[in-house]
Design an enzyme around this catalytic site. Structure first.
Site, PDB file in Angstrom:
ATOM      1  N   GLU A 159       0.826  -1.157  -0.100  1.00  0.00           N
ATOM      2  CA  GLU A 159      -0.179   0.168   0.192  1.00  0.00           C
ATOM      3  C   GLU A 159       0.851   1.288   0.101  1.00  0.00           C
ATOM      4  O   GLU A 159       1.802   1.552   1.048  1.00  0.00           O
ATOM      5  CB  GLU A 159      -0.996  -0.064   1.367  1.00  0.00           C
ATOM      6  CG  GLU A 159      -1.853  -0.816   1.216  1.00  0.00           C
ATOM      7  CD  GLU A 159      -3.029  -0.939   2.494  1.00  0.00           C
ATOM      8  OE1 GLU A 159      -4.212  -1.221   2.408  1.00  0.00           O
ATOM      9  OE2 GLU A 159      -2.310  -0.596   3.642  1.00  0.00           O
ATOM     10  N   CYS A 160       0.606   1.941  -1.130  1.00  0.00           N
ATOM     11  CA  CYS A 160       1.585   3.535  -1.120  1.00  0.00           C
ATOM     12  C   CYS A 160       2.961   3.184  -1.004  1.00  0.00           C
ATOM     13  O   CYS A 160       3.372   2.982  -1.991  1.00  0.00           O
ATOM     14  CB  CYS A 160       0.687   4.328  -0.061  1.00  0.00           C
ATOM     15  SG  CYS A 160       1.184   5.987  -0.334  1.00  0.00           S
ATOM     16  N   GLY A 161       3.540   3.342   0.233  1.00  0.00           N
ATOM     17  CA  GLY A 161       5.024   3.115   0.381  1.00  0.00           C
ATOM     18  C   GLY A 161       5.180   1.774  -0.147  1.00  0.00           C
ATOM     19  O   GLY A 161       6.416   1.386  -0.748  1.00  0.00           O
ATOM     20  N   THR A 208      -0.875  -1.010  -4.563  1.00  0.00           N
ATOM     21  CA  THR A 208      -2.051   0.298  -4.671  1.00  0.00           C
ATOM     22  C   THR A 208      -1.679   1.371  -4.075  1.00  0.00           C
ATOM     23  O   THR A 208      -0.691   1.390  -3.088  1.00  0.00           O
ATOM     24  CB  THR A 208      -3.163  -0.103  -4.173  1.00  0.00           C
ATOM     25  OG1 THR A 208      -3.258   0.117  -2.760  1.00  0.00           O
ATOM     26  CG2 THR A 208      -3.558  -1.538  -4.525  1.00  0.00           C
ATOM     27  N   LEU A 232       3.858  -0.110  -2.574  1.00  0.00           N
ATOM     28  CA  LEU A 232       3.718  -0.054  -3.902  1.00  0.00           C
ATOM     29  C   LEU A 232       5.123   0.502  -4.337  1.00  0.00           C
ATOM     30  O   LEU A 232       5.614   0.216  -5.431  1.00  0.00           O
ATOM     31  CB  LEU A 232       2.525   0.998  -4.276  1.00  0.00           C
ATOM     32  CG  LEU A 232       2.544   1.355  -5.952  1.00  0.00           C
ATOM     33  CD1 LEU A 232       2.338   0.226  -6.776  1.00  0.00           C
ATOM     34  CD2 LEU A 232       1.654   2.712  -6.159  1.00  0.00           C
TER      35      LEU A 232
END
Length: 437
Positions: A314-316, A415, A318
């Protein structure tokens, strides 16, 4: 468990310092405090945990829904729950502090900046209370905490100006020691920038803590009760260090309820544990890009993912799953190479919103056509290959390319969106992993 909501008149008014001062004062008075945060933030809760000694609960109407909000509240432990608001009391179309207070039926204690006012502080508080009726919201503004207020005449002027039905709960004195440094994405984390104990104790001494404890109320029970979750045969390795520090306590709780959990640190160069899946939460990989590139853990993770190990980022996460990460100074660092993307950091945020995604097909966290809600807040952008495969269409939010989110490769998924366990996404993840064993 009784609770109160500390709502601000605006962002930057000092809600976090007020919340930490109230937590410290309640703990000193013998109360066991359960901290909580309205909205999807990860950083303020880290400061709560540093003072209260227990994880802060996330309370967000969009991420959890009204019933999920109540379930998450009732999973807390303690005598009093102190809920720090987000932005100004009424700000936010999906999950304002006012909406959270209304859903939980908790009273609001308004944090007002009193640095340059006395009677005007009372007028501001009165306006915030009356505005609830104007917009048809059932919000009980019980009184105020005066932030950056001096004692003596200044304090008396504020207290005497308040109408009888708005209570004065004390003040937070002005102090340079009660300032938390910030960086992109918000304040520094609690473990990095804990406030001095003496300064917090002095602020706590200026609060009417027994009155604050007494004004709290207990939220209604959720319509769907909390029930034990069915365990699955799976071991999940969770990255946990300075690069991967944005995770909801409820997520880890959910993993532990249903599976075995192992923690490891890619920054420290820990080998990828013997596991059935890996979860890379968000955080600050850009601040640890040198260590991540040289440690070797991400290279090993890339090899394991190519062999079929499911990785959810998630975010980091990704960012770390991509081929490369370029920092704002132009330095390019090799990452895990799981996803066909190259990430670049920017000086301004690239997305900030509550998000809704619809699964294009069956994926690691959702069934085809299923919608999940989350939030995004990042300073990076991802350039993806033309033949990259996306798992989601964005119903609301920016995602990766404006229309899609969820890059998928092998059995892995990355994501930009953070989701809460109440979305069901982590249950799907565990079930997919267990089925693949």
């Amino acid at each position: 468990m009784k609770g109160i909501v500390l709502g601000g008149v605006s962002s930057g008014v000092g809600k976090t310092v007020a919340a930490l001062s109230v937590i410290r004062a309640l703990e000193s008075a013998g109360y066991a405090v359960q901290p909580a945060k309205a909205g999807p933030d990860f950083i303020d809760p880290s400061h709560h945990e540093a003072v209260a000694g227990r994880p802060s609960r996330t309370l967000d109407c969009w991420l959890e829904g009204k019933d999920g909000l109540r379930r998450n509240y009732h999973r807390g432990e303690g005598d009093v729950c102190v809920v720090e608001g987000v932005m100004g009391l009424y700000d936010g179309d999906c999950s304002s502090t006012a909406l959270v207070a209304e859903a939980l039926e908790l009273p609001v204690v308004l944090v007002v900046d009193a640095n340059a006012g006395m009677e005007s502080v009372a007028a501001t508080a009165l306006g915030f209370r009356e505005y609830a009726e104007t917009i048809g919201r059932d919000i009980d503004v019980a009184g105020i905490v005066a932030q950056r207020a001096h004692g003596g005449r200044h304090e008396r002027g504020i207290r005497d100006a308040l109408p009888d039905d708005l209570e004065y709960f004390g003040r937070i004195p002005p102090s340079s020691d009660l300032e938390i440094p910030d960086r992109h994405l918000g304040l520094e984390m609690g473990a990095e920038a804990a406030l001095p104990t003496d300064a917090l104790r002095a602020a706590a001494d200026s609060l009417r803590i027994e009155r604050l404890a007494a004004v709290g109320s207990e939220p209604p029970a959720p319509e769907t009760p909390i029930e034990p979750a069915e365990s699955v045969d799976a071991t999940v390795a969770v990255a946990s260090d300075g690069a991967f520090c944005f995770r909801y306590p409820a997520t880890i709780d959910r993993f532990r309820e249903r599976a075995e959990v192992i923690s490891f640190s890619p920054v420290a160069g820990d080998p990828v544990p013997d596991c059935d899946a890996v979860y890379l939460p968000g955080g600050y990989p850009e601040l640890h890009a040198d260590e991540l590139e040289s440690a070797g853990t991400l290279t090993e993770l890339g090899d394991r993912a190519a062999e079929g190990l499911p990785v959810l980022g998630e975010c980091g996460g990704l960012m770390a799953m991509s081929r490369s990460l370029t920092t704002t100074d132009g330095e390019r660092h090799a990452m895990a190479g799981i996803l066909p993307s190259d990430v670049r950091m920017h000086d301004r945020y690239q997305a900030l919103d509550h998000v809704e995604l619809e699964a294009i097909g069956r994926t690691l966290t959702a069934n085809a056509g299923e919608r999940i809600r989350g939030h995004e807040f990042h300073y990076s952008s991802a350039a993806v290959d033309d033949d990259a495969r996306f798992a989601f269409e964005t119903v609301r939010g920016d995602g990766i390319d404006g229309d899609h989110d969820g890059l998928t490769e092998y059995l892995s998924l990355g994501t930009y969106v953070h989701v809460h366990p109440e979305s069901g996404a982590f249950d799907r993840f565990l079930e997919r992993v267990a089925t693949a064993n």
